[in-house]
Write a protein that holds these residues in place. Structure first.
Motif, mmCIF file in Angstrom:
data_model
loop_
_atom_site.group_PDB
_atom_site.id
_atom_site.type_symbol
_atom_site.label_atom_id
_atom_site.label_comp_id
_atom_site.label_asym_id
_atom_site.label_seq_id
_atom_site.Cartn_x
_atom_site.Cartn_y
_atom_site.Cartn_z
ATOM 1 N N ARG A 81 0.008 2.455 3.505
ATOM 2 C CA ARG A 81 0.279 3.706 2.810
ATOM 3 C C ARG A 81 0.588 4.834 3.802
ATOM 4 O O ARG A 81 1.473 5.660 3.565
ATOM 5 C CB ARG A 81 -0.933 4.086 1.946
ATOM 6 C CG ARG A 81 -0.810 5.396 1.201
ATOM 7 C CD ARG A 81 0.345 5.439 0.237
ATOM 8 N NE ARG A 81 0.224 4.470 -0.822
ATOM 9 C CZ ARG A 81 1.212 3.680 -1.232
ATOM 10 N NH1 ARG A 81 2.395 3.729 -0.649
ATOM 11 N NH2 ARG A 81 1.040 2.822 -2.220
ATOM 12 N N ALA A 82 -0.121 4.842 4.929
ATOM 13 C CA ALA A 82 0.103 5.898 5.914
ATOM 14 C C ALA A 82 1.446 5.744 6.619
ATOM 15 O O ALA A 82 2.152 6.720 6.864
ATOM 16 C CB ALA A 82 -1.026 5.903 6.944
ATOM 17 N N ALA A 83 1.815 4.496 6.953
ATOM 18 C CA ALA A 83 3.027 4.259 7.741
ATOM 19 C C ALA A 83 4.276 4.091 6.882
ATOM 20 O O ALA A 83 5.382 4.367 7.346
ATOM 21 C CB ALA A 83 2.847 3.014 8.617
ATOM 22 N N ALA A 84 4.104 3.628 5.660
ATOM 23 C CA ALA A 84 5.262 3.378 4.781
ATOM 24 C C ALA A 84 4.928 3.845 3.370
ATOM 25 O O ALA A 84 4.702 3.034 2.464
ATOM 26 C CB ALA A 84 5.622 1.888 4.786
ATOM 27 N N THR A 103 6.490 4.907 0.885
ATOM 28 C CA THR A 103 7.348 4.597 -0.264
ATOM 29 C C THR A 103 7.080 3.209 -0.833
ATOM 30 O O THR A 103 7.575 2.876 -1.909
ATOM 31 C CB THR A 103 8.834 4.680 0.125
ATOM 32 O OG1 THR A 103 9.122 3.712 1.141
ATOM 33 C CG2 THR A 103 9.181 6.078 0.626
ATOM 34 N N VAL A 104 6.329 2.391 -0.108
ATOM 35 C CA VAL A 104 6.064 1.020 -0.557
ATOM 36 C C VAL A 104 5.026 1.027 -1.674
ATOM 37 O O VAL A 104 3.957 1.632 -1.543
ATOM 38 C CB VAL A 104 5.562 0.142 0.609
ATOM 39 C CG1 VAL A 104 5.219 -1.265 0.112
ATOM 40 C CG2 VAL A 104 6.610 0.063 1.714
ATOM 41 N N SER A 105 5.328 0.357 -2.779
ATOM 42 C CA SER A 105 4.340 0.168 -3.843
ATOM 43 C C SER A 105 3.471 -1.029 -3.479
ATOM 44 O O SER A 105 3.989 -2.132 -3.250
ATOM 45 C CB SER A 105 5.035 -0.074 -5.182
ATOM 46 O OG SER A 105 5.753 1.074 -5.591
ATOM 47 N N PRO A 107 9.570 -2.812 2.495
ATOM 48 C CA PRO A 107 10.113 -3.337 1.241
ATOM 49 C C PRO A 107 9.889 -2.345 0.107
ATOM 50 O O PRO A 107 9.273 -1.290 0.301
ATOM 51 C CB PRO A 107 9.270 -4.604 1.026
ATOM 52 C CG PRO A 107 7.945 -4.235 1.621
ATOM 53 C CD PRO A 107 8.273 -3.409 2.844
ATOM 54 N N ASP A 108 10.371 -2.696 -1.063
ATOM 55 C CA ASP A 108 10.081 -1.866 -2.234
ATOM 56 C C ASP A 108 8.645 -2.081 -2.697
ATOM 57 O O ASP A 108 7.958 -1.148 -3.108
ATOM 58 C CB ASP A 108 11.051 -2.193 -3.373
ATOM 59 C CG ASP A 108 12.493 -1.922 -2.995
ATOM 60 O OD1 ASP A 108 12.814 -0.755 -2.716
ATOM 61 O OD2 ASP A 108 13.289 -2.882 -2.932
ATOM 62 N N GLY A 153 -4.766 4.076 -1.967
ATOM 63 C CA GLY A 153 -3.356 4.225 -2.314
ATOM 64 C C GLY A 153 -2.700 3.012 -2.934
ATOM 65 O O GLY A 153 -1.473 2.951 -3.019
ATOM 66 N N ALA A 154 -3.494 2.031 -3.384
ATOM 67 C CA ALA A 154 -2.902 0.879 -4.062
ATOM 68 C C ALA A 154 -2.211 1.322 -5.351
ATOM 69 O O ALA A 154 -2.704 2.190 -6.067
ATOM 70 C CB ALA A 154 -3.968 -0.170 -4.378
ATOM 71 N N SER A 155 -1.049 0.727 -5.629
ATOM 72 C CA SER A 155 -0.290 1.063 -6.833
ATOM 73 C C SER A 155 -0.738 0.245 -8.036
ATOM 74 O O SER A 155 -0.548 0.653 -9.183
ATOM 75 C CB SER A 155 1.206 0.820 -6.598
ATOM 76 O OG SER A 155 1.670 1.517 -5.475
ATOM 77 N N ALA A 156 -1.307 -0.936 -7.763
ATOM 78 C CA ALA A 156 -1.730 -1.819 -8.850
ATOM 79 C C ALA A 156 -2.844 -2.723 -8.357
ATOM 80 O O ALA A 156 -2.896 -3.084 -7.172
ATOM 81 C CB ALA A 156 -0.564 -2.651 -9.364
ATOM 82 N N PHE A 157 -3.725 -3.097 -9.254
ATOM 83 C CA PHE A 157 -4.814 -4.017 -8.969
ATOM 84 C C PHE A 157 -4.752 -5.083 -10.050
ATOM 85 O O PHE A 157 -5.061 -4.815 -11.206
ATOM 86 C CB PHE A 157 -6.148 -3.280 -9.008
ATOM 87 C CG PHE A 157 -7.336 -4.093 -8.567
ATOM 88 C CD1 PHE A 157 -7.767 -4.072 -7.254
ATOM 89 C CD2 PHE A 157 -8.027 -4.877 -9.477
ATOM 90 C CE1 PHE A 157 -8.867 -4.811 -6.848
ATOM 91 C CE2 PHE A 157 -9.120 -5.627 -9.088
ATOM 92 C CZ PHE A 157 -9.557 -5.585 -7.766
#
Length: 215
Positions: free
Chosen positions: A74-77, A79-81, A52-53, A101-105
């Motif tokens: 993060r390793a497998a996908a 582009t996912v945020s 997903p996005d 690699g989390a984009s947001a917490f």
């Protein structure tokens, strides 16, 4: 808008919470919730398969821990945020998930408007990190002991890293440097290992944090 709905997958072990969260997110027509997962194992499987996005992931679910889930996605996908939801304000946990690699917490106590704005933010600016947690947690995470500098990158690895930071593809990097794509991949593997990175975005983030010039 990109002309299509922003695809979201939710992962939380509480069905009522997932259903309520899905309904809340879809009050904004920009988003569509395409799947829901009740545990960490299915979250990794579904998110890496369907890509997903945005993935919204609860911090406490049966199966692998949050760090393992974020790392695997993060390793497998790459582009996912990945947006992590939590009731906790633990500085070490925050640091661990950001390093993975989390984009947001985001705290589960955020208001609807904050959540929707956060989802738009990670979609619009995937290289930025969004935090909604206590000031003390952020301060402790920043003040905690940081790892030493990575092993020195070779001149060629630095060239690859600089082009990676410019969002060049492996093919473009190879063409620019006069090397094959397989050689580029080998250099990237070495760079990831030296920086402790798990993705292209994470690699640039780590290089910036270590103060590597030109990144």
């Amino acid at each position: 808008m990109t002309g299509h709905a922003i695809r979201v997958i939710l992962a939380d072990d509480h069905t009522l919470f997932r259903d309520g969260l899905a309904a809340l997110i879809e009050t904004d027509p920009a988003f569509t919730v395409v799947a829901q997962c009740p545990d960490g194992t299915s979250a990794i499987e579904v998110i890496t398969r369907d890509v997903p996005d945005i993935a919204v992931v609860d911090i406490e679910m049966p199966g692998p821990g949050a760090h393992a889930v974020v790392t695997a996605i993060r390793a497998a996908a790459p582009t996912v945020s990945i947006v992590v939801l939590s009731m906790h304000q633990d500085a070490e946990l925050l640091r661990s998930l950001l390093d993975a690699g989390a984009s947001a917490f985001l705290s589960k106590t955020v208001a609807r408007d904050q959540l929707i704005a956060g989802l738009h933010s990670v979609q619009r600016s995937p290289d930025n990190v969004l935090l909604s947690t206590s000031r003390d947690s952020i301060s402790h995470a920043l003040d905690s002991e940081t790892p030493g500098p990575p092993n020195l990158l070779s001149p060629r690895e630095l060239e690859v890293l600089h082009l990676l930071a410019e969002a060049r593809s492996n093919w473009q990097i190879g063409r620019e440097l006069g090397i094959t794509e397989s050689t580029v991949k080998r250099h990237l593997t070495n760079i990831y290992a030296k920086l402790g990175a798990v993705s292209r975005v994470d690699c640039v983030r780590k290089a910036t944090a270590f103060g590597i010039p030109g990144v």
